[in-house]
Design a protein around this motif. Sequence first.
Motif, PDB file in Angstrom:
ATOM      1  N   UNK A 134       0.820  -1.213   0.000  1.00 22.53           N
ATOM      2  CA  UNK A 134       0.000   0.000   0.000  1.00 22.53           C
ATOM      3  C   UNK A 134       0.857   1.267   0.000  1.00 22.53           C
ATOM      4  N   UNK A 135       1.989   1.201   0.686  1.00 26.19           N
ATOM      5  CA  UNK A 135       2.891   2.364   0.666  1.00 26.19           C
ATOM      6  C   UNK A 135       3.384   2.607  -0.763  1.00 26.19           C
ATOM      7  N   UNK A 136       3.703   1.519  -1.469  1.00 31.65           N
ATOM      8  CA  UNK A 136       4.197   1.684  -2.836  1.00 31.65           C
ATOM      9  C   UNK A 136       3.116   2.249  -3.756  1.00 31.65           C
ATOM     10  N   UNK A 137       1.906   1.721  -3.643  1.00 32.99           N
ATOM     11  CA  UNK A 137       0.822   2.271  -4.462  1.00 32.99           C
ATOM     12  C   UNK A 137       0.560   3.718  -4.081  1.00 32.99           C
TER      13      UNK A 137
ATOM     14  N   UNK B  74      -5.999  14.753   2.677  1.00 33.82           N
ATOM     15  CA  UNK B  74      -6.451  13.370   2.734  1.00 33.82           C
ATOM     16  C   UNK B  74      -6.535  12.902   4.174  1.00 33.82           C
ATOM     17  N   UNK B  75      -5.575  13.354   4.982  1.00 36.36           N
ATOM     18  CA  UNK B  75      -5.573  12.978   6.386  1.00 36.36           C
ATOM     19  C   UNK B  75      -6.853  13.467   7.059  1.00 36.36           C
ATOM     20  N   UNK B  76      -7.278  14.664   6.670  1.00 37.76           N
ATOM     21  CA  UNK B  76      -8.489  15.227   7.258  1.00 37.76           C
ATOM     22  C   UNK B  76      -9.750  14.629   6.636  1.00 37.76           C
ATOM     23  N   UNK B  77      -9.529  13.781   5.622  1.00 35.65           N
ATOM     24  CA  UNK B  77     -10.674  13.092   5.030  1.00 35.65           C
ATOM     25  C   UNK B  77     -11.398  13.895   3.973  1.00 35.65           C
ATOM     26  N   UNK B  78     -10.797  15.005   3.524  1.00 32.64           N
ATOM     27  CA  UNK B  78     -11.484  15.806   2.516  1.00 32.64           C
ATOM     28  C   UNK B  78     -10.676  15.901   1.236  1.00 32.64           C
ATOM     29  N   UNK B  79      -9.592  15.149   1.158  1.00 35.90           N
ATOM     30  CA  UNK B  79      -8.816  15.147  -0.080  1.00 35.90           C
ATOM     31  C   UNK B  79      -9.179  13.886  -0.837  1.00 35.90           C
ATOM     32  N   UNK B  80      -8.176  13.057  -1.046  1.00 33.69           N
ATOM     33  CA  UNK B  80      -8.432  11.783  -1.704  1.00 33.69           C
ATOM     34  C   UNK B  80      -9.078  10.850  -0.697  1.00 33.69           C
ATOM     35  N   UNK B  81      -9.918   9.958  -1.218  1.00 36.90           N
ATOM     36  CA  UNK B  81     -10.600   9.032  -0.318  1.00 36.90           C
ATOM     37  C   UNK B  81     -10.359   7.609  -0.781  1.00 36.90           C
ATOM     38  N   UNK B  82     -10.428   6.688   0.164  1.00 37.56           N
ATOM     39  CA  UNK B  82     -10.372   5.283  -0.218  1.00 37.56           C
ATOM     40  C   UNK B  82     -11.483   5.044  -1.240  1.00 37.56           C
TER      41      UNK B  82
ATOM     42  N   UNK C  94      -1.349  10.127   2.331  1.00 38.17           N
ATOM     43  CA  UNK C  94      -2.267  10.819   3.235  1.00 38.17           C
ATOM     44  C   UNK C  94      -3.436   9.924   3.625  1.00 38.17           C
ATOM     45  N   UNK C  95      -3.985   9.198   2.623  1.00 35.73           N
ATOM     46  CA  UNK C  95      -5.090   8.289   2.903  1.00 35.73           C
ATOM     47  C   UNK C  95      -4.640   7.202   3.879  1.00 35.73           C
ATOM     48  N   UNK C  96      -3.409   6.704   3.697  1.00 36.34           N
ATOM     49  CA  UNK C  96      -2.899   5.655   4.583  1.00 36.34           C
ATOM     50  C   UNK C  96      -2.759   6.169   6.010  1.00 36.34           C
ATOM     51  N   UNK C  97      -2.308   7.413   6.129  1.00 38.21           N
ATOM     52  CA  UNK C  97      -2.111   7.963   7.474  1.00 38.21           C
ATOM     53  C   UNK C  97      -3.438   8.175   8.191  1.00 38.21           C
ATOM     54  N   UNK C  98      -4.484   8.293   7.393  1.00 38.19           N
ATOM     55  CA  UNK C  98      -5.795   8.473   8.003  1.00 38.19           C
ATOM     56  C   UNK C  98      -6.113   7.339   8.964  1.00 38.19           C
TER      57      UNK C  98
ATOM     58  N   UNK D 210       3.365   0.505  13.051  1.00 37.19           N
ATOM     59  CA  UNK D 210       3.872   0.406  11.673  1.00 37.19           C
ATOM     60  C   UNK D 210       2.942   1.070  10.664  1.00 37.19           C
ATOM     61  N   UNK D 211       1.729   1.382  11.092  1.00 34.33           N
ATOM     62  CA  UNK D 211       0.842   2.096  10.166  1.00 34.33           C
ATOM     63  C   UNK D 211       1.310   3.536   9.955  1.00 34.33           C
ATOM     64  N   UNK D 212       2.280   3.966  10.758  1.00 33.55           N
ATOM     65  CA  UNK D 212       2.835   5.317  10.577  1.00 33.55           C
ATOM     66  C   UNK D 212       3.941   5.360   9.531  1.00 33.55           C
ATOM     67  N   UNK D 213       4.331   4.172   9.022  1.00 37.58           N
ATOM     68  CA  UNK D 213       5.446   4.131   8.059  1.00 37.58           C
ATOM     69  C   UNK D 213       5.266   5.067   6.858  1.00 37.58           C
ATOM     70  N   UNK D 214       4.054   5.218   6.317  1.00 40.37           N
ATOM     71  CA  UNK D 214       3.902   6.170   5.204  1.00 40.37           C
ATOM     72  C   UNK D 214       4.402   7.562   5.581  1.00 40.37           C
ATOM     73  N   UNK D 215       4.240   7.917   6.869  1.00 40.07           N
ATOM     74  CA  UNK D 215       4.726   9.223   7.324  1.00 40.07           C
ATOM     75  C   UNK D 215       6.226   9.349   7.151  1.00 40.07           C
TER      76      UNK D 215
END
Lengths: 368, 276
Positions: free
Chosen positions: A151-154, A302-310, A316-320, A333-338
């Motif tokens: 998911x990080x790569x995508x 995306x983090x705030x949920x108003x950008x890109x969405x799943x 940003x979506x991953x960090x959500x 480990x879900x923070x790795x995208x950060x």
Amino acid sequence: MSELRELTPGQLAWLKFRRHRLAMIAAGSLIFLYTIAIFCEFISPYTPEQRNSRAINAPPMDVRFFDAEGQFNFRPFVYDLELTINPDTWMREYEEDASTAYPIRFFTRGEPYEFWGLFEAERHLFSVDPNGPGYIHWFGTDSLGRDVFSRVLYGARVSLSIGVVGVGLTLFLGVLLGGFAGYLGGIFDSAVQRMTEVLQSIPTLPLWMALSAALPAAWSPITTYFGVTIILSLFGWTTLARQVRGRFLAMREEDFVVAARLIGANDQRVVFRHMLPSFSSHIITTATLAVPAMILGETALSFLGIGLRAPVVSWGVLLQQAQNYQVIVMTPWLLLPGAFIVVTVIAFNLLGDGLRDAADPYSSLRQQ
Amino acid sequence: MSQLLSVTDLCKSFAGESVVKSVSFELNESSTLGIVGESGSGKTTLVRSILRAIEPDSGTVRYNSREGWHDLHSLSPKELLPLRREIQMIFQDPFASLNPRMTVQTILEEPLIIHGIGDKESRKQQVAKMLEKVQLDSSSASRFPHAFSGGQRQRIGIARALILEPRLVVCDESVSALDVSVQAQILDLLASLQSELGLTYLFVAHDLRVVREFCDDVLVMYSGNVVERGSVEEIFNNPQHDYTRLLLSAIPSPDPDEKLQPLDRKSLLLDAGLTV
Ligand SMILES: Nc1ncnc2c1ncn2[C@@H]1O[C@H](COP(=O)(O)OP(=O)(O)OP(=O)(O)O)[C@@H](O)[C@H]1O
Ligand SMILES: [Mg+2]
């Protein structure tokens, strides 16, 4: 000095850039990241939505060369994970089971995917035996059992490209409006000036939020992607436009530009053959330094949920997913995208610094 | 000798401040007119207004082209284009006046391309011939300006100005940035090109010794006004205006034993009723 005489301005700039160690490292890292983003379907062992029900919230698995007895294995492998439910907390806990090893294989068959949406393939760069029971989750999995590494790569593809596409749009607007303002002057100049002042005086985040909230939820992922990019660059062009305008104003009076006009060159030739080339390097530098802001903008929205969405996957979506305290404690480990965001932003800034130094190869030569 | 240029009542101000105040003069073909004056007296503004590199506020500039007289400032850009061939400029700063991202070949070829002269092959020959004329090696063509010394760059600038075979060449402090020995070489070159091609020079300078050597006539400017005009002999041997005397007094004597005695600027200006 005598060899320097035969070099083109481009070669001189490259010479100077190469001396900038950090910028070279940054450039290398970015090339690496973008290569990964381009080939993400092939490099990731799983597709982003593929779920592994036997590994929910599994921690990152170590890739090993030495087994439990300290024997060296030429082929790297991972150990199986053993799931236990903690009787006190009712939490899933995973432990490595050293009795079962899954060797890593290269160019394995796996989940089929469409490369760039163009042609179908099913080879992945690495994975474990697809017919066996094994799995490999290098960066762990999320609460649905999806592979975080994949998911990080995508996500890299979306996040990294939004930076470049957005900056491309910013450049277009900034150079066009700033260039005309500086070259034409008069009413057009005043209009552009006032517009940039208004745009720059508005706090960006609330405005982004308002505009993104206005994007219809029914839009397809790709339309939303472009919608967000346009929103980000709509406010990014002002700085660049100011710089371009200032340079145009200053350069209009420079001797070599006056010289071009005196030999009879028309506006078009003066602008495109003389003025733009002589600050293209500055434009490139500014653009490089603007990419991080774009990436961070996308992440924030995306983090705030108003950008890109799943189902779109971006960093940003991953960090959500990592928005609450519990997640950070239980599945860090879900923070790795950060971490990827941080590395990318730093790399772009270092690269920009190096480019800025190399941009004017004459400055240092003249001093020598 | 026929007249080539006639300037009448040319005025230019920047942000309300008059920089060139109603300047008029004539220029004869194949002669050299020097324009002298202290820094800020408006020399550059004057010549650039004549060339229409900046638009003056008022006044006329009439030029006697091969097709007859033209008022330069009433022409549209299109009508002006053929006249650009006849009037060229050599700049002061040989670093700033050449585009650093173009090779010498491109720099010298550009005027020919703009005016639609020759084809690729003949242009190449023309550039080579021009380089020879300004005494630069033919291998220079493929190099970029940063590869040359100040004097060599100034030769490139001269080549660019002359490749269109102009009749009037404006030199704005074209040798001021150069070493004395290089200065002499460039002046020699300009002089020999003048006798070879019959050029007319408008020669802005602040070094009066250079003007004395190089010019036929001199125009003395002081804060935007022409205060005196005359032949080199008249101006240098019998200056009429106090400001001219002040300028002349500042020339160091060629005899190192003679003590330098600049006149007291302030008292002179006060005597002459000029304001500083
Ligand atoms: N584009 C401009 N905008 C505003 N003021 C200007 C501009 N160009 C020149 N000036 C002013 O006009 C005055 C005359 O300048 P100009 O360059 O013509 O003098 P000069 O005689 O050529 O001086 P120098 O010997 O230093 O070259 C100066 O006070 C200068 O500050
Ligand atoms: Mg000047």
